[in-house]
Design a protein around this motif. Structure first.
Motif, short mmCIF file in Angstrom:
data_model
loop_
_atom_site.label_atom_id
_atom_site.label_comp_id
_atom_site.label_asym_id
_atom_site.label_seq_id
_atom_site.Cartn_x
_atom_site.Cartn_y
_atom_site.Cartn_z
N LYS A 1 17.37 10.04 -14.18
CA LYS A 1 17.32 8.84 -13.35
C LYS A 1 17.21 9.21 -11.87
O LYS A 1 17.92 10.09 -11.40
CB LYS A 1 18.54 7.96 -13.59
CG LYS A 1 18.40 6.56 -13.01
CD LYS A 1 19.59 5.70 -13.34
CE LYS A 1 19.52 5.23 -14.76
NZ LYS A 1 20.51 4.23 -15.10
N ASP B 1 17.83 0.20 -6.52
CA ASP B 1 16.87 0.33 -7.60
C ASP B 1 16.88 1.74 -8.15
O ASP B 1 17.47 2.64 -7.56
CB ASP B 1 15.45 0.02 -7.08
CG ASP B 1 14.90 -1.25 -7.68
OD1 ASP B 1 15.43 -1.69 -8.71
OD2 ASP B 1 13.93 -1.79 -7.12
N THR C 1 14.32 4.57 -10.80
CA THR C 1 13.23 4.88 -11.71
C THR C 1 13.68 6.10 -12.49
O THR C 1 14.69 6.70 -12.16
CB THR C 1 11.90 5.10 -10.95
OG1 THR C 1 10.84 5.22 -11.89
CG2 THR C 1 11.95 6.33 -10.06
N TYR D 1 18.87 -1.42 -14.78
CA TYR D 1 17.59 -1.84 -15.37
C TYR D 1 17.61 -3.21 -16.05
O TYR D 1 16.57 -3.69 -16.48
CB TYR D 1 17.13 -0.81 -16.41
CG TYR D 1 16.77 0.53 -15.85
CD1 TYR D 1 16.04 0.67 -14.69
CD2 TYR D 1 17.14 1.69 -16.52
CE1 TYR D 1 15.69 1.91 -14.20
CE2 TYR D 1 16.80 2.94 -16.04
CZ TYR D 1 16.07 3.05 -14.88
OH TYR D 1 15.73 4.28 -14.41
N PRO E 1 3.56 0.11 -12.58
CA PRO E 1 3.87 -0.05 -11.14
C PRO E 1 3.37 -1.38 -10.56
O PRO E 1 4.05 -2.00 -9.75
CB PRO E 1 3.13 1.13 -10.48
CG PRO E 1 2.90 2.10 -11.57
CD PRO E 1 2.76 1.30 -12.83
N TRP F 1 7.34 5.49 -5.63
CA TRP F 1 8.18 6.22 -6.58
C TRP F 1 7.83 5.83 -8.02
O TRP F 1 7.81 6.68 -8.90
CB TRP F 1 9.66 5.95 -6.30
CG TRP F 1 10.16 6.71 -5.12
CD1 TRP F 1 10.28 6.25 -3.84
CD2 TRP F 1 10.59 8.07 -5.10
NE1 TRP F 1 10.76 7.24 -3.03
CE2 TRP F 1 10.97 8.37 -3.78
CE3 TRP F 1 10.69 9.06 -6.08
CZ2 TRP F 1 11.43 9.62 -3.41
CZ3 TRP F 1 11.16 10.30 -5.72
CH2 TRP F 1 11.53 10.58 -4.39
N ASN F 2 7.58 4.55 -8.25
CA ASN F 2 7.25 4.10 -9.59
C ASN F 2 5.91 4.65 -10.06
O ASN F 2 5.76 5.01 -11.23
CB ASN F 2 7.25 2.57 -9.67
CG ASN F 2 8.65 2.00 -9.63
OD1 ASN F 2 9.61 2.69 -9.92
ND2 ASN F 2 8.77 0.76 -9.23
N SER G 1 6.64 8.41 -10.92
CA SER G 1 7.42 8.62 -12.16
C SER G 1 6.65 8.15 -13.39
O SER G 1 6.71 8.79 -14.45
CB SER G 1 8.78 7.92 -12.07
OG SER G 1 8.64 6.53 -12.03
N THR G 2 5.89 7.07 -13.27
CA THR G 2 5.11 6.57 -14.40
C THR G 2 4.01 7.56 -14.77
O THR G 2 3.74 7.78 -15.95
CB THR G 2 4.50 5.19 -14.08
OG1 THR G 2 5.56 4.30 -13.73
CG2 THR G 2 3.75 4.62 -15.26
#
Length: 195
Positions: free
Chosen positions: A31, A38, A40, A79, A136, A158-159, A162-163
């Motif tokens: 994480k 928040d 991700t 989440y 995202p 960031w999303n 990480s995605t």
């Protein structure tokens, strides 16, 4: 195996994939906390969703991944607000992966390992590419309009990162696991029950 038995078996396997995706997403994740409370994460939950779609078909695999990771979201205070978004996105990963693998590539009808491998790779990449684009994007608008979080654009970078990392790792993992698993299921006579 009768149609009813086959359906019961697929529903049972869907539950198994939901449990696996929950465990992998919840307990095997890294994480990353973001500004504004928040977060991700880097995880292999999507690999379980793709694997389920490759084995069971898009609908059952997608439901398994969607239910498992949605439960993971609902049980995590960070989440919990993203659970509806997770359900939709993971279901779509399964549907797209299953469509490419089973409807276009017809991997269940082939015995040619090169053909199967090619379509398994294309299906995994297709389902996860959808997620790289829409997770995202949907996450940004979800945070901005539904949750009213002004830091939505900050979390977007960031999303996306990480995605993308999750997609690459999940694509490789799902293909590496699927090919020998499929061969073992074919040799044991269980493959026709799963498909």
């Amino acid at each position: 195996m009768s149609r009813t038995d086959n359906k019961i078996f697929k529903i049972t396997m869907t539950g198994l994939f939901a449990a696996m995706s929950y465990v992998v997403f919840t307990f095997l994740q890294f994480k990353i906390t973001l500004p504004g409370g928040d977060a991700t994460s880097i995880h292999l939950g999507n690999a379980v969703c793709v694997l389920g779609a490759l084995l069971l078909g898009g609908l059952y695999g997608g439901i398994g991944g969607a239910v498992g990771m949605t439960i993971g979201d609902l049980l995590d205070p960070v989440y919990v607000v993203y659970a509806p978004k997770t359900f939709i996105l993971k279901l779509c990963i399964g549907l797209i992966t299953g469509f490419i693998a089973h409807r276009i590539g017809r991997i269940n009808e082939s015995k040619d390992q090169k053909h199967i491998l090619k379509w398994v790779i294309l299906a995994a990449v297709g389902g996860l590419a959808f997620n790289v684009i829409f997770d995202p994007l949907l996450g940004y608008y979800y945070k901005l309009f539904i949750l009213g979080k002004p830091a939505a654009s900050l979390a977007l970078v960031w999303n996306i990162s990480s995605t993308t990392i999750n997609a690459v790792i999940s694509a490789v993992a799902s293909v590496v696991i699927y090919m020998p698993l499929r061969n073992a299921l074919v040799r044991s006579g269980l493959y026709t029950k799963v498909c």
